[in-house]
Scaffold this motif. Structure first.
Motif, PDB file in Angstrom:
ATOM      1  N   GLU A 198       0.802  -1.231   0.000  1.00 13.38           N
ATOM      2  CA  GLU A 198       0.000   0.000   0.000  1.00 13.38           C
ATOM      3  C   GLU A 198       0.830   1.275   0.000  1.00 13.38           C
ATOM      4  O   GLU A 198       0.373   2.307  -0.449  1.00 13.38           O
ATOM      5  CB  GLU A 198      -0.952   0.017   1.201  1.00 13.38           C
ATOM      6  CG  GLU A 198      -2.033  -1.034   1.107  1.00 13.38           C
ATOM      7  CD  GLU A 198      -3.015  -0.953   2.252  1.00 13.38           C
ATOM      8  OE1 GLU A 198      -3.130   0.122   2.881  1.00 13.38           O
ATOM      9  OE2 GLU A 198      -3.652  -1.976   2.522  1.00 13.38           O
ATOM     10  N   GLY A 199       2.046   1.222   0.547  1.00 10.77           N
ATOM     11  CA  GLY A 199       2.893   2.401   0.519  1.00 10.77           C
ATOM     12  C   GLY A 199       3.578   2.698   1.838  1.00 10.77           C
ATOM     13  O   GLY A 199       3.393   1.987   2.830  1.00 10.77           O
ATOM     14  N   THR A 200       4.343   3.781   1.822  1.00 11.52           N
ATOM     15  CA  THR A 200       5.195   4.145   2.942  1.00 11.52           C
ATOM     16  C   THR A 200       5.159   5.654   3.149  1.00 11.52           C
ATOM     17  O   THR A 200       5.098   6.414   2.185  1.00 11.52           O
ATOM     18  CB  THR A 200       6.650   3.697   2.668  1.00 11.52           C
ATOM     19  OG1 THR A 200       6.648   2.286   2.423  1.00 11.52           O
ATOM     20  CG2 THR A 200       7.578   4.021   3.826  1.00 11.52           C
ATOM     21  N   THR A 201       5.228   6.061   4.415  1.00 11.35           N
ATOM     22  CA  THR A 201       5.351   7.475   4.763  1.00 11.35           C
ATOM     23  C   THR A 201       6.565   7.650   5.658  1.00 11.35           C
ATOM     24  O   THR A 201       6.659   7.026   6.720  1.00 11.35           O
ATOM     25  CB  THR A 201       4.097   7.984   5.507  1.00 11.35           C
ATOM     26  OG1 THR A 201       2.965   7.812   4.657  1.00 11.35           O
ATOM     27  CG2 THR A 201       4.246   9.456   5.888  1.00 11.35           C
ATOM     28  N   PHE A 202       7.502   8.489   5.208  1.00 10.66           N
ATOM     29  CA  PHE A 202       8.622   8.920   6.044  1.00 10.66           C
ATOM     30  C   PHE A 202       8.286  10.311   6.543  1.00 10.66           C
ATOM     31  O   PHE A 202       7.902  11.179   5.759  1.00 10.66           O
ATOM     32  CB  PHE A 202       9.926   8.965   5.239  1.00 10.66           C
ATOM     33  CG  PHE A 202      10.566   7.624   5.042  1.00 10.66           C
ATOM     34  CD1 PHE A 202      11.490   7.137   5.956  1.00 10.66           C
ATOM     35  CD2 PHE A 202      10.235   6.845   3.944  1.00 10.66           C
ATOM     36  CE1 PHE A 202      12.075   5.897   5.774  1.00 10.66           C
ATOM     37  CE2 PHE A 202      10.813   5.606   3.752  1.00 10.66           C
ATOM     38  CZ  PHE A 202      11.737   5.125   4.674  1.00 10.66           C
ATOM     39  N   ARG A 203       8.422  10.533   7.851  1.00 13.18           N
ATOM     40  CA  ARG A 203       8.184  11.840   8.448  1.00 13.18           C
ATOM     41  C   ARG A 203       9.486  12.345   9.061  1.00 13.18           C
ATOM     42  O   ARG A 203      10.083  11.683   9.893  1.00 13.18           O
ATOM     43  CB  ARG A 203       7.126  11.762   9.542  1.00 13.18           C
ATOM     44  CG  ARG A 203       5.771  11.345   9.056  1.00 13.18           C
ATOM     45  CD  ARG A 203       4.748  11.278  10.207  1.00 13.18           C
ATOM     46  NE  ARG A 203       3.579  10.524   9.801  1.00 13.18           N
ATOM     47  CZ  ARG A 203       2.626  11.004   9.012  1.00 13.18           C
ATOM     48  NH1 ARG A 203       2.704  12.217   8.557  1.00 13.18           N
ATOM     49  NH2 ARG A 203       1.596  10.248   8.681  1.00 13.18           N
TER      50      ARG A 203
END
Length: 148
Positions: A128-133
Motif C-alpha cells: 500500500e505504501g510508505t510514509t517517512f516523516r
C-alpha cells in the motif's frame, strides 16, 4: 524542497521517471535554520526512494506542516511498502533490499536529521505504501557532523 523536487524530477529514470511528485505545502510553516546542503541530501534521498518504490505512473506526495514547536515534512508513496520484518533495520548502515544499493542512504539521512535535533519516523503497509516523516525543531540545534 522545491529545489530538491526539481532535481529529483530531472534525475529519475526507469519506472520512476513516470512518477509524479505532488507538493502539499502548508502556508503556515515558518522558516527554520538548518544546513541546506545536508537537508537537500535528506529529502533527495527520501523522495527518490519513494519514486523508485512507486508503480509506474504513481504519485509521491511531499507534505509540510507544523505544530508543537516543530516542522514536519512527510514523503508519502503508494508503492510496494516495506515488509514489517525490515522496518527496524532500514536505518542501519549497509542494510538494503535493492539489488543495486549499498544501504547507506537511510543511515546517512537518519544521522543528518539527528544532528539537526530532529527525528525521522516511518510507517509502511506492504503493498500500500510508505510514509517517512522528518520532524525538525523550530529552534536551530545543529551539531557538528562528520558528513560535511
Amino acid at each position: 524542497l522545491d529545489r530538491v523536487i526539481e532535481q529529483v524530477n530531472r534525475e529519475k529514470k526507469g519506472d520512476a521517471a513516470s512518477v509524479t511528485i505532488e507538493k502539499d505545502f502548508s502556508s503556515d510553516v515558518p522558516s527554520i535554520e538548518f544546513d541546506s546542503q545536508l537537508m537537500e541530501r535528506v529529502f533527495s534521498n527520501l523522495i527518490m526512494n519513494a519514486a523508485q518504490a512507486s508503480k509506474p505512473g504513481g504519485v509521491v506526495t511531499v507534505k509540510t506542516s507544523h505544530s508543537g514547536g516543530q516542522v514536519e515534512v512527510a514523503v508519502i508513496d503508494r508503492g510496494t511498502g516495506i515488509d514489517a520484518k525490515n522496518l527496524e533495520s532500514i536505518f542501519n548502515p549497509f542494510f538494503t533490499t535493492k539489488s543495486d544499493g549499498v544501504g547507506l542512504g537511510l543511515s546517512i539521512v537518519s544521522k543528518i536529521v539527528d544532528d539537526h535535533g530532529g527525528k525521522i519516523t516511518v510507517e509502511s503497509v506492504l503493498g500500500e505504501g510508505t510514509t517517512f516523516r522528518v520532524l525538525l525543531p523550530l529552534a536551530p540545534s545543529l551539531k557538528h557532523t562528520a558528513l560535511e
